[in-house]
Write a protein that holds these residues in place. Structure first.
Motif, PDB file in Angstrom:
ATOM      1  N   PRO A 198       0.839  -1.205   0.000  1.00  0.00           N
ATOM      2  CA  PRO A 198       0.000   0.000   0.000  1.00  0.00           C
ATOM      3  C   PRO A 198       0.870   1.250   0.000  1.00  0.00           C
ATOM      4  O   PRO A 198       1.856   1.339   0.735  1.00  0.00           O
ATOM      5  N   SER A 199       0.500   2.201  -0.835  1.00  0.00           N
ATOM      6  CA  SER A 199       1.305   3.413  -0.972  1.00  0.00           C
ATOM      7  C   SER A 199       0.409   4.551  -1.436  1.00  0.00           C
ATOM      8  O   SER A 199      -0.772   4.355  -1.730  1.00  0.00           O
ATOM      9  N   SER A 200       0.974   5.733  -1.520  1.00  0.00           N
ATOM     10  CA  SER A 200       0.187   6.891  -1.956  1.00  0.00           C
ATOM     11  C   SER A 200       1.095   7.937  -2.572  1.00  0.00           C
ATOM     12  O   SER A 200       2.302   7.958  -2.330  1.00  0.00           O
ATOM     13  N   ALA A 214       5.288  13.999  -3.045  1.00  0.00           N
ATOM     14  CA  ALA A 214       5.851  12.905  -2.257  1.00  0.00           C
ATOM     15  C   ALA A 214       5.176  11.587  -2.621  1.00  0.00           C
ATOM     16  O   ALA A 214       3.980  11.544  -2.897  1.00  0.00           O
ATOM     17  N   VAL A 215       5.977  10.520  -2.615  1.00  0.00           N
ATOM     18  CA  VAL A 215       5.455   9.157  -2.697  1.00  0.00           C
ATOM     19  C   VAL A 215       5.655   8.530  -1.318  1.00  0.00           C
ATOM     20  O   VAL A 215       6.754   8.578  -0.763  1.00  0.00           O
ATOM     21  N   ASN A 216       4.575   7.978  -0.749  1.00  0.00           N
ATOM     22  CA  ASN A 216       4.594   7.501   0.624  1.00  0.00           C
ATOM     23  C   ASN A 216       4.246   6.014   0.705  1.00  0.00           C
ATOM     24  O   ASN A 216       3.358   5.542  -0.010  1.00  0.00           O
ATOM     25  N   PRO A 238      10.098   9.146   2.347  1.00  0.00           N
ATOM     26  CA  PRO A 238       9.528   8.720   1.067  1.00  0.00           C
ATOM     27  C   PRO A 238       9.406   7.199   0.967  1.00  0.00           C
ATOM     28  O   PRO A 238       9.990   6.473   1.771  1.00  0.00           O
ATOM     29  N   PHE A 239       8.638   6.744  -0.028  1.00  0.00           N
ATOM     30  CA  PHE A 239       8.571   5.335  -0.389  1.00  0.00           C
ATOM     31  C   PHE A 239       9.497   5.132  -1.580  1.00  0.00           C
ATOM     32  O   PHE A 239       9.265   5.669  -2.656  1.00  0.00           O
ATOM     33  N   GLY A 265      -4.591  13.415  -2.424  1.00  0.00           N
ATOM     34  CA  GLY A 265      -3.780  12.212  -2.450  1.00  0.00           C
ATOM     35  C   GLY A 265      -4.404  11.127  -3.295  1.00  0.00           C
ATOM     36  O   GLY A 265      -5.627  11.049  -3.418  1.00  0.00           O
ATOM     37  N   VAL A 266      -3.562  10.300  -3.895  1.00  0.00           N
ATOM     38  CA  VAL A 266      -4.024   9.142  -4.652  1.00  0.00           C
ATOM     39  C   VAL A 266      -3.379   7.904  -4.036  1.00  0.00           C
ATOM     40  O   VAL A 266      -2.161   7.828  -3.913  1.00  0.00           O
TER      41      VAL A 266
END
Length: 408
Positions: A198-200, A214-216, A238-239, A265-266
């Motif tokens: 899972p990420s966003s 940002a990628v999380n 970050p991710f 956010g997505v």
């Protein structure tokens, strides 16, 4: 109540939503006089806010039925002339025509389309973006298992259920209907269940530009933080993933297609075959804290800038920042001893002394910053264990400081 800091062109802001602590504290750091109406009224929120009021709502339906006249009465009671309202979780579809000042959010129609997972699935299909297949209630005989059931809008993961066969599906639908009568079949999404991380992607957008900032990584159902298998338990920024650029490009295209403004956010699932779009959060996200800690950007100020048509420079992550949302496994009365244990950690969302936290509700958030992802997670795990050990020991010793009866 604090006196607002004087600054040129200072704006008075109302933040309203189910949980507004991160919005309020970001706005305060940016120099705004910010008032809050939310369902928790945490200790750290009260320290950051000019003033605050309690929102006595516990479900999305209660939030949606909130009378704008009640909100305006609360605004008047704060004694400020408000320049803008910024909605948080649960209040994304606030009607801007009901208030005497601007609502700095996407228009309600765009939010409704983005928030509803069934509508979003049709949009993603039209755009040719990868997403899990969604089944309608009329397709029960055609389902390929396993599937995951989700509320059509919102939920925070706490109502998500996995079904491996038809019987489990029917049982899950019955359970959800018992939990909330609104969960009729038409209000539940039946979605293909996929494996992945899972990420966003967190974004800022104006009318004609979008910027992924940002990628999380998302912590979902972490057993050391919650008993709920799909509860949102925090994130790491970050991710680091080979799919980051593709995720950013998909997210930027999608928020522009949906006509969203400001901070949005997505959510993605990073699978072996690539990123898959799960849902859109048309509001400030739970990753606000770690993004600010990792990149040093002020997201509230950047959000306000979007409504002037301004985007900041793309920020760079300087370290790994992690947030862990620790859920209570029992009813807890927040006394001085428990409060002190929480305050010893690097914490936020700190419940006020004398309040009660219900089972499987968030107790507090823990934070860590480190040069590696694993170091940050380890720091969170140790902090969570210290708090859980204290609670368990107090219960075993029978001192009863964690319930109202033991207060005396």
């Amino acid at each position: 109540m604090k006196n607002p800091e004087k600054r040129e062109n200072m704006q008075n802001i109302l933040a309203i939503g189910f949980d507004t602590r991160n919005i309020v504290c970001s706005a305060s750091r940016a120099g705004y006089a910010v008032c809050s109406i939310d369902a928790f009224r945490d200790l750290d929120l009260q320290k950051c806010a000019y003033a605050s009021a309690l929102l006595e709502c516990r479900t999305s339906s209660e939030l949606h039925q909130l009378d704008p006249r009640w909100i305006i009465a609360q605004m008047n009671a704060f004694g400020l002339d408000f320049d803008a309202i910024v909605p948080g979780s649960g209040m994304e579809m606030l009607d801007p025509g009901s208030f005497p000042c601007p609502v700095l959010a996407s228009c309600p129609d765009a939010v409704k389309e983005a928030s509803n997972k069934l509508h979003l699935a049709k949009k993603l299909e039209a755009l040719g973006m990868p997403h899990p297949h969604c089944y309608s209630p009329e397709e029960l005989d055609d389902i390929e298992y396993p599937v995951i059931l989700k509320p059509a809008s919102g939920g925070g993961g706490i109502f998500n259920r996995v079904a491996k066969n038809r019987q489990e599906l029917l049982s899950a639908l019955e359970e959800l209907s018992r939990l909330d009568p609104e969960f009729a079949e038409k209000e539940v999404v039946i979605q293909e269940f996929l494996e992945g991380i899972p990420s966003s992607v967190s974004l800022l957008s104006t009318n004609n530009q979008a910027l992924a900032i940002a990628v999380n990584e998302q912590l979902i159902g972490a057993p050391w933080l919650s008993r709920l298998p799909f509860a949102y338990c925090g994130n790491v920024t970050p991710f680091k993933t080979a799919h980051a650029e593709e995720m950013e490009a998909l997210a930027e295209e999608l928020v522009l297609e949906l006509g969203l403004l400001g901070s949005n956010g997505v959510d993605f699932l990073a699978t072996e075959k690539g990123p898959v779009v799960l849902e859109v959060n048309p509001r400030f996200q739970g990753s606000l804290d770690t993004i600010e800690m990792s990149t040093k950007i002020n997201l509230f100020e950047a959000h306000i800038g979007c409504f002037r048509g301004e985007l900041p420079e793309k920020p760079e992550a300087k370290l790994f920042a992690a947030r862990g949302v620790l859920y209570s496994d029992r009813e807890l009365f927040i006394d001085r001893k428990l409060m002190n244990v929480i305050l010893k950690e690097k914490s936020a969302d700190i419940p006020s002394m004398g309040t009660v936290t219900e089972p499987d509700w968030p107790l507090t958030s823990l934070f860590a910053c480190a040069s590696t992802r694993d170091e940050a997670i380890l720091s969170l795990e140790r902090g969570a264990e210290r708090i859980k050990t204290f609670i368990a020991n107090q219960t075993k010793e029978g001192r009863k400081p964690l319930n109202p009866a033991g207060k005396a």
